[in-house]
Design an enzyme around this catalytic site. Structure first.
Site, PDB file in Angstrom:
ATOM      1  N   SER A   7       0.835  -1.204   0.000  1.00 43.48           N
ATOM      2  CA  SER A   7       0.000   0.000   0.000  1.00 43.48           C
ATOM      3  C   SER A   7       0.866   1.249   0.000  1.00 43.48           C
ATOM      4  O   SER A   7       1.658   1.478   0.911  1.00 43.48           O
ATOM      5  CB  SER A   7      -0.900   0.025   1.231  1.00 43.48           C
ATOM      6  OG  SER A   7      -1.506   1.309   1.314  1.00 43.48           O
ATOM      7  N   HIS A  32      -1.188  -1.078  -4.303  1.00 44.93           N
ATOM      8  CA  HIS A  32      -2.466  -0.761  -3.664  1.00 44.93           C
ATOM      9  C   HIS A  32      -2.522   0.738  -3.369  1.00 44.93           C
ATOM     10  O   HIS A  32      -1.615   1.296  -2.745  1.00 44.93           O
ATOM     11  CB  HIS A  32      -2.586  -1.578  -2.373  1.00 44.93           C
ATOM     12  CG  HIS A  32      -3.911  -1.498  -1.712  1.00 44.93           C
ATOM     13  ND1 HIS A  32      -5.020  -2.201  -2.147  1.00 44.93           N
ATOM     14  CD2 HIS A  32      -4.321  -0.802  -0.626  1.00 44.93           C
ATOM     15  CE1 HIS A  32      -6.046  -1.946  -1.357  1.00 44.93           C
ATOM     16  NE2 HIS A  32      -5.653  -1.096  -0.419  1.00 44.93           N
ATOM     17  N   ASP A  34      -4.708   3.672  -1.668  1.00 46.78           N
ATOM     18  CA  ASP A  34      -5.770   3.933  -0.686  1.00 46.78           C
ATOM     19  C   ASP A  34      -6.258   5.370  -0.779  1.00 46.78           C
ATOM     20  O   ASP A  34      -5.545   6.306  -0.418  1.00 46.78           O
ATOM     21  CB  ASP A  34      -5.228   3.693   0.731  1.00 46.78           C
ATOM     22  CG  ASP A  34      -5.130   2.218   1.058  1.00 46.78           C
ATOM     23  OD1 ASP A  34      -6.108   1.491   0.822  1.00 46.78           O
ATOM     24  OD2 ASP A  34      -4.064   1.796   1.557  1.00 46.78           O
ATOM     25  N   MET A  36      -8.915   8.120   0.593  1.00 44.52           N
ATOM     26  CA  MET A  36      -9.776   8.395   1.755  1.00 44.52           C
ATOM     27  C   MET A  36     -10.293   9.818   1.691  1.00 44.52           C
ATOM     28  O   MET A  36      -9.529  10.737   1.385  1.00 44.52           O
ATOM     29  CB  MET A  36      -8.982   8.220   3.045  1.00 44.52           C
ATOM     30  CG  MET A  36      -8.324   6.859   3.188  1.00 44.52           C
ATOM     31  SD  MET A  36      -7.401   6.799   4.730  1.00 44.52           S
ATOM     32  CE  MET A  36      -6.667   5.154   4.596  1.00 44.52           C
ATOM     33  N   HIS A  65      -8.357   1.424  -4.003  1.00 42.96           N
ATOM     34  CA  HIS A  65      -9.307   1.141  -2.927  1.00 42.96           C
ATOM     35  C   HIS A  65      -9.960   2.463  -2.520  1.00 42.96           C
ATOM     36  O   HIS A  65      -9.322   3.299  -1.875  1.00 42.96           O
ATOM     37  CB  HIS A  65      -8.529   0.501  -1.759  1.00 42.96           C
ATOM     38  CG  HIS A  65      -9.338   0.195  -0.558  1.00 42.96           C
ATOM     39  ND1 HIS A  65      -8.762  -0.155   0.647  1.00 42.96           N
ATOM     40  CD2 HIS A  65     -10.681   0.160  -0.344  1.00 42.96           C
ATOM     41  CE1 HIS A  65      -9.704  -0.388   1.542  1.00 42.96           C
ATOM     42  NE2 HIS A  65     -10.880  -0.190   0.976  1.00 42.96           N
ATOM     43  N   MET A  67     -12.103   4.490  -0.327  1.00 43.12           N
ATOM     44  CA  MET A  67     -12.785   4.614   0.969  1.00 43.12           C
ATOM     45  C   MET A  67     -13.454   5.980   0.990  1.00 43.12           C
ATOM     46  O   MET A  67     -13.060   6.887   1.728  1.00 43.12           O
ATOM     47  CB  MET A  67     -11.754   4.459   2.098  1.00 43.12           C
ATOM     48  CG  MET A  67     -11.258   3.021   2.234  1.00 43.12           C
ATOM     49  SD  MET A  67      -9.758   2.904   3.212  1.00 43.12           S
ATOM     50  CE  MET A  67      -8.556   3.173   1.919  1.00 43.12           C
ATOM     51  N   MET A 136     -11.663  -6.271   4.723  1.00 39.35           N
ATOM     52  CA  MET A 136     -10.894  -5.403   5.616  1.00 39.35           C
ATOM     53  C   MET A 136     -10.592  -6.166   6.903  1.00 39.35           C
ATOM     54  O   MET A 136     -11.502  -6.649   7.569  1.00 39.35           O
ATOM     55  CB  MET A 136     -11.680  -4.137   5.975  1.00 39.35           C
ATOM     56  CG  MET A 136     -11.819  -3.094   4.880  1.00 39.35           C
ATOM     57  SD  MET A 136     -10.292  -2.447   4.154  1.00 39.35           S
ATOM     58  CE  MET A 136      -9.323  -1.987   5.589  1.00 39.35           C
ATOM     59  N   GLY A 144      -1.138   0.762   9.793  1.00 38.88           N
ATOM     60  CA  GLY A 144      -0.465   0.458  11.055  1.00 38.88           C
ATOM     61  C   GLY A 144      -1.344  -0.056  12.182  1.00 38.88           C
ATOM     62  O   GLY A 144      -0.943  -0.025  13.341  1.00 38.88           O
ATOM     63  N   ASP A 174      -6.834  -6.820   3.620  1.00 43.84           N
ATOM     64  CA  ASP A 174      -6.243  -5.492   3.765  1.00 43.84           C
ATOM     65  C   ASP A 174      -6.268  -5.025   5.219  1.00 43.84           C
ATOM     66  O   ASP A 174      -7.336  -4.801   5.783  1.00 43.84           O
ATOM     67  CB  ASP A 174      -7.041  -4.515   2.874  1.00 43.84           C
ATOM     68  CG  ASP A 174      -6.396  -3.144   2.805  1.00 43.84           C
ATOM     69  OD1 ASP A 174      -5.309  -2.956   3.365  1.00 43.84           O
ATOM     70  OD2 ASP A 174      -7.013  -2.259   2.180  1.00 43.84           O
TER      71      ASP A 174
END
Ligand code: DX5
Ligand code: ZN
Length: 218
Positions: A7, A32, A34, A36, A65, A67, A136, A144, A174
């Protein structure tokens, strides 16, 4: 053996080109990405311009991905920014069937992500339309975090549904993935493992990606 999707969220954003080139040189199969929005999840990461910048150097497919709330508004923009796969959240899509068809029409691979509390059975009527189901294994929003153990059960159940239905979507995990859980996840049926902090916080990310591969053989 499951593919590895590091990621980019955990990369050094001031050295994105360097980190993308490191991933190009690694045994990882995907990158990947991410996204958001500070609404669907409490955190904001980055949007299309950064995805486009990653894509300029990436030699591996971008596994995007989303979100974000109402992802339909941005599907085309992320496809144009280089996405190979577009994964939306079940929890953000009241008209999921329409959203999945939209992703297909754009020529991207449709994926659906499930939050830790959402049962895999929620997707039973749409599995035949999907290229990917992302489970998820942490609550989305931050890298983390600690891996949620209940994930194994969900992977096994989804793998069973895939066998029984004769489907061929991939199962991606993930959140909190590391060398200690990679083998068990693969055994339950995972095809792609996302890893952020485990890769980028290590002293030698290239070797750590290889370690994630090797761990599956143990
Ligand atoms: C979490 C993101 C994950 C995250 C994984 O909201 O969807 O992809 O980057 O990071 P780690 O591997 O650090 O849990
Ligand atoms: Zn992710």
């Amino acid at each position: 053996m499951a593919g590895i999707a590091p990621s980019i969220l955990a990369a050094d954003f001031a050295n994105l080109q360097r980190d993308v080139e490191m991933l190009n040189a690694s045994v990882a199969e995907y990158i990947h990405v991410d996204v958001m929005d500070g609404m669907f999840v409490p955190n904001i990461s980055f949007g299309m311009p950064v995805c486009e910048a990653i894509n300029r150097y990436a030699k591996k497919p971008l596994d995007v991905h989303l979100m974000i709330e109402q992802p339909d508004r941005y599907l085309e923009a992320f496809k144009n920014a280089g996405a190979t796969g577009l994964t939306v959240h079940y929890e953000a899509c009241p008209h999921l069937h329409r959203t999945v068809q939209h992703i297909k029409e754009l020529g991207a691979l449709p994926g659906v992500a499930l939050n830790p509390h959402t049962p895999v059975e929620a997707l039973s009527e749409i599995l035949g339309d999907l290229s990917l189901v992302l489970i998820m294994s942490v609550n989305p929003g931050f890298g983390g975090q600690k891996f949620i153990e209940n994930t194994y059960k969900k992977v096994a159940k989804l793998n069973e549904m895939r066998k029984n239905g004769g489907y061929n979507f991939k199962i991606e995990i993930d959140g909190g993935v590391n060398v200690n859980n990679a083998a068990a996840l693969t055994r339950e049926g995972a095809d792609i493992l996302v890893a952020g902090s485990f890769v980028f916080s290590s002293g030698n990310p290239l070797q750590t990606i290889q370690d994630l591969k090797n761990a599956q053989e143990l």
